[in-house]
Enzyme design. Structure first.
Site, PDB file in Angstrom:
ATOM      1  N   HIS A  64      13.526   3.377  -9.022  1.00 35.12           N
ATOM      2  CA  HIS A  64      13.028   2.413  -8.018  1.00 35.12           C
ATOM      3  C   HIS A  64      11.552   2.670  -7.729  1.00 35.12           C
ATOM      4  O   HIS A  64      11.208   3.455  -6.857  1.00 35.12           O
ATOM      5  CB  HIS A  64      13.843   2.540  -6.732  1.00 35.12           C
ATOM      6  CG  HIS A  64      13.643   1.388  -5.793  1.00 35.12           C
ATOM      7  ND1 HIS A  64      14.654   0.830  -5.058  1.00 35.12           N
ATOM      8  CD2 HIS A  64      12.530   0.680  -5.470  1.00 35.12           C
ATOM      9  CE1 HIS A  64      14.185  -0.169  -4.331  1.00 35.12           C
ATOM     10  NE2 HIS A  64      12.883  -0.268  -4.556  1.00 35.12           N
ATOM     11  N   HIS A  66       7.459   0.711  -7.576  1.00 29.55           N
ATOM     12  CA  HIS A  66       6.631  -0.499  -7.611  1.00 29.55           C
ATOM     13  C   HIS A  66       5.334  -0.152  -8.321  1.00 29.55           C
ATOM     14  O   HIS A  66       4.545   0.640  -7.814  1.00 29.55           O
ATOM     15  CB  HIS A  66       6.360  -0.988  -6.181  1.00 29.55           C
ATOM     16  CG  HIS A  66       7.608  -1.383  -5.455  1.00 29.55           C
ATOM     17  ND1 HIS A  66       8.134  -2.644  -5.501  1.00 29.55           N
ATOM     18  CD2 HIS A  66       8.472  -0.639  -4.707  1.00 29.55           C
ATOM     19  CE1 HIS A  66       9.258  -2.681  -4.792  1.00 29.55           C
ATOM     20  NE2 HIS A  66       9.489  -1.470  -4.302  1.00 29.55           N
ATOM     21  N   HIS A 183      18.687  -5.035  -2.280  1.00 26.89           N
ATOM     22  CA  HIS A 183      17.862  -4.653  -1.126  1.00 26.89           C
ATOM     23  C   HIS A 183      18.606  -5.220   0.071  1.00 26.89           C
ATOM     24  O   HIS A 183      18.500  -6.402   0.377  1.00 26.89           O
ATOM     25  CB  HIS A 183      16.458  -5.254  -1.255  1.00 26.89           C
ATOM     26  CG  HIS A 183      15.618  -5.132  -0.014  1.00 26.89           C
ATOM     27  ND1 HIS A 183      14.547  -4.280   0.072  1.00 26.89           N
ATOM     28  CD2 HIS A 183      15.684  -5.745   1.188  1.00 26.89           C
ATOM     29  CE1 HIS A 183      14.001  -4.378   1.278  1.00 26.89           C
ATOM     30  NE2 HIS A 183      14.662  -5.270   1.975  1.00 26.89           N
ATOM     31  N   HIS A 236      17.883   2.204  -1.799  1.00 32.59           N
ATOM     32  CA  HIS A 236      17.387   2.914  -0.596  1.00 32.59           C
ATOM     33  C   HIS A 236      18.300   2.854   0.631  1.00 32.59           C
ATOM     34  O   HIS A 236      17.950   2.270   1.656  1.00 32.59           O
ATOM     35  CB  HIS A 236      15.980   2.440  -0.232  1.00 32.59           C
ATOM     36  CG  HIS A 236      15.724   0.956  -0.335  1.00 32.59           C
ATOM     37  ND1 HIS A 236      16.503   0.021   0.295  1.00 32.59           N
ATOM     38  CD2 HIS A 236      14.760   0.259  -0.982  1.00 32.59           C
ATOM     39  CE1 HIS A 236      16.024  -1.187   0.043  1.00 32.59           C
ATOM     40  NE2 HIS A 236      14.965  -1.065  -0.739  1.00 32.59           N
ATOM     41  N   ASP A 309      11.422   4.774  -4.334  1.00 30.24           N
ATOM     42  CA  ASP A 309      10.898   3.514  -3.792  1.00 30.24           C
ATOM     43  C   ASP A 309       9.369   3.632  -3.656  1.00 30.24           C
ATOM     44  O   ASP A 309       8.785   3.183  -2.667  1.00 30.24           O
ATOM     45  CB  ASP A 309      11.538   3.159  -2.444  1.00 30.24           C
ATOM     46  CG  ASP A 309      11.228   1.731  -2.004  1.00 30.24           C
ATOM     47  OD1 ASP A 309      10.623   0.980  -2.794  1.00 30.24           O
ATOM     48  OD2 ASP A 309      11.584   1.378  -0.866  1.00 30.24           O
TER      49      ASP A 309
END
Lengths: 427, 309
Positions: A64, A66, A183, A236, A309
């Site tokens: 996970h 970005h 999510h 998460h 995350d």
């Protein structure tokens, strides 16, 4: 090039191995575990790493992150994100689709993979969007993205609020055998919330996000997973109630897996005091009780994976009013030492921790990584569990310096990161 | 005692001694306001900027009068003329004002914590004139000043705060202020407007006004934002007023010498009836005039470090 890693403590949960061994790497793969190394050491064509006193495991897999590219290159690029990953011991990054444009069709997937091949020093596996534009309305080009290389689908950052759309996404994706990553957040319940709802949000006069905001969607998605038979993965996990729901679903045999982040197992919402935007993250950092439940969930296997995350943002974006600052923590470069605290605090054994950073995430997104068996791709990390250091966020390789762990004294230091037999990072 | 703080950001961080010092200083400032020539040279040569990101005529006017009575050079910088519209960040705006020589910045902002951001990044003294739903220290200090003047002592009083506790910065600052000085603080309002875990701030929570008013010495009525009516918080102003509006009849439940306060502007007939607003128990206009003395004290203490108190 050949590489010999000598005398390291090999921990490979995929084969239930924990012992001191030598590893020989040839042509990018694990070639053998030679008992005798004298002859190999004399061979000039073999690079040697002495890993005595160090731990050697499959390279970490962050399911996970970005990477922000395309579209938000001021926050992170595939190049800098991969460098940050390598510095954190990660050899594979699974990147979320909320880029600009959003990864909701094969051309964006192909762009990401092309960039990763050209500039990325670790493996990149994209996640495709569930819906077009992450708008929650109509299905994204899921089949074509799967063909292009997506390993799961998610509207990460945005929940699919329409239950019918979510149901159909789950049905549609099932034959491709990739997970739907949820999510879990009810946007109406979150409202204008910017942190955990409770004593501290009250004190700071900030809008609160209740635990229920996550839990109602976890419950919904588990129900839909049962209906459709899809593999549901909860991203998460931040609340006690979510842990209970997932535990119960697993006991009933529903195909659900889950991840937790290092910040959700190490911080409480008190971290926001002083309006520290580096502790502003979604889902928010919760209370000590939630932390306790997540730790229990990690321990009993309810939570399968640790994922960061990793959500890098620029300094300028975070140096604003708390309400205006974007959510997110830059997590790749503190993940190992923060997670190792779970070992020193007796929550997990080192083997369990490594399993949650390697084999389990590989299984969830179904990639041929996370193992050191002979013939496997030579993705490894060598780290020192004892070496102490102080976190200096300004030294991150990531463009995102947004870390609530700045100044923390931690132990656990990555010495080498090796991807496909090549050293991509050394301390 | 010397006031050690460079900023006044909230009541939560002030201890009883500091609060009393502000109130004592305000008492001498009130004396200035009663003179024929209502001016002292205390802040002569100091530039004070009123940086208002929310329209608030009365708080800004009160600060402006206070600044002028202390002989400060005053610059008003309000939303309509600000460069926020041009996309400048709060910090850049404030840094520009600082570069122009602002010694004190008085900031009003719709977002909680904005004054903390300035205090962290700037060299000027910062006074919080109200931030989001967080704190409104000058309002609470003037409420404390007014009550101390009337009752002599804050310790032991029963203070009831009525209405939209969830969104109210006046409520938060008053809770901390009255608690620090030893009062009992009760909050009452519709359950949707009483935030979760407020009881951990050491206040007593009530949902019926009549119960909360028993033995009350002070009642603080909060302003209801008109846009909340018909939302998910409560059905209508009429229903709100019926359950939580203060009438003369309900006021009889409180002590005879109860003081009724309101930070203004009042919605007559909503939070309180006209007869209560104009009643002898109402101290609403005392609050307004005391506001100037209290703000003079705040400005003086942060600008001078309280050396001559």
């Amino acid at each position: 090039m050949k590489l010999l890693i000598k005398s390291g403590r090999i921990i490979d949960p995929s084969r239930n191995i924990d012992r001191v061994e030598n590893i020989l790497i040839e042509e990018g793969k694990i070639s053998s575990y030679p008992a005798e190394t004298k002859k190999l050491e004399k061979d000039k064509k073999i690079n040697l790493i002495d890993a005595s006193g160090k731990t050697v495991s499959p390279g970490f897999i962050d399911m996970h992150v970005h990477l922000r590219e395309p579209g938000y290159e001021h926050k992170e690029t595939i190049r800098t994100g991969c460098e940050a990953g390598a510095a954190g011991g990660f050899t594979s990054l699974v990147c979320m689709p909320n880029t600009n444009p959003i990864n909701d069709n094969a051309s964006v997937t192909e762009y990401i993979l092309l960039k990763a091949r050209k500039e990325g020093i670790v493996n990149v596996f994209p996640i495709g969007a569930i819906t077009k534009g992450e708008k929650g309305e109509s299905l994204a080009q899921i089949g074509e993205m799967f063909e292009a290389g997506c390993v799961g689908i998610s509207d990460d950052g945005m929940p699919v609020m329409n239950s019918k759309v979510m149901r159909h996404a789950m049905e549609y994706v099932r034959p491709f055998n990739i997970p739907v990553i949820s999510h879990a957040e009810d946007k109406n319940l979150s409202g204008n919330g910017v942190m955990n709802e409770g004593f501290f949000s009250n004190k700071l006069g900030l809008g609160g996000i209740p635990n229920a905001s996550e839990e109602v969607i976890v419950a919904r998605d588990i129900t839909l997973a049962e209906l459709t038979g899809v593999h549901l993965h909860i991203a998460h996990v931040s609340t006690a109630g979510s842990v209970r729901l997932i535990r119960e679903a697993k006991a009933r045999g529903i195909r659900v897996t889950a991840e937790a982040t290092p910040h959700h197992v190490m911080l409480t919402d008190e971290a926001v005091l002083g309006y520290d935007t580096n502790a502003k993250v979604n889902p928010p950092i919760r209370t000590a009780e939630d932390v306790e439940f997540i730790r229990d969930g990690l321990k009993d296997g309810t939570i399968d994976a640790i994922a960061t995350d990793h959500a890098p943002h620029s300094e300028d974006e975070k140096k604003v009013e708390f309400d205006l600052a974007p959510f997110g923590i830059s997590g790749l470069e503190t993940a190992l030492p923060i997670s190792l605290k779970l070992v020193t605090e007796g929550v997990l054994t080192l083997n369990q921790l490594i399993e949650k950073l390697t084999f389990n995430p590989a299984q969830i997104v179904n990639i041929d990584r996370g193992t050191l068996m002979v013939g496997a791709k030579a993705d490894l990390v060598i780290f020192d569990t004892e070496k102490a250091f102080t976190v200096d966020r300004m030294k991150f390789r990531s463009k995102g310096k947004n870390s609530p762990f700045h100044g923390w004294k931690l132990t656990g230091h990555v010495e080498y990161t090796i991807v496909g037999g090549e050293i991509v990072y050394s301390a | 005692m010397v006031f050690q703080r460079k900023h006044i950001l909230g009541l939560e961080e002030l201890d009883a001694r500091e609060i009393n010092l502000v109130l004592d200083t305000a008492a001498s400032m009130k004396e200035v306001s009663e003179r024929d020539v209502k001016k002292v040279p205390a802040l002569k040569g100091t530039t004070v900027v009123n940086l208002f990101f929310e329209p608030s005529t009365r708080t800004r006017s009160s600060f402006e009068i206070a600044e002028k009575r202390l002989s400060a050079d005053v610059l008003n910088f309000t939303l309509s003329q600000s460069s926020v519209i041009k996309g400048e960040t709060l910090l850049d705006t404030a840094r520009n004002l600082e570069a122009m020589g602002a010694g004190v910045i008085v900031i009003r902002h719709s977002m909680s914590g904005a004054p903390w951001l300035l205090a962290k990044e700037l060299h000027s003294s910062i006074i919080n004139a109200g931030d989001g739903s967080h704190e409104h220290p000058s309002q609470a200090l003037l409420d404390l000043f007014t009550i101390r003047e009337i009752k002599g002592e804050i310790g032991g009083l029963v203070v009831v705060i009525v209405g939209d506790i969830r969104h109210s910065r006046v409520a938060r600052s008053n809770i901390w202020g009255f608690l620090r000085l030893g009062a009992e603080v009760r909050v009452v309002g519709p359950a949707t407007l009483i935030p979760k875990e407020i009881e951990y701030m050491d206040v007593k929570v009530f949902y019926t006004l009549e119960e909360a008013l028993k033995d009350a010495d002070v009642v603080i009525m909060l302003r209801i934002q008109m846009e909340r009516q018909g939302s998910e918080y409560f059905p209508s102003l009429r229903e709100y007023s019926k359950f939580y509006g203060l009438s003369r009849e309900k006021l009889r439940i409180a002590k005879d010498d109860v003081s009724v306060m309101h930070p203004g502007p009042i919605n007559r007939g909503v939070e309180l009836s006209s007869e209560v607003a104009d009643d002898v128990n109402s101290v609403i206009l005392d609050q307004v005039s005391n506001g100037i003395a209290v703000r003079m004290a705040m400005l003086y203490l942060v600008a001078s470090g309280g050396r001559n108190v």
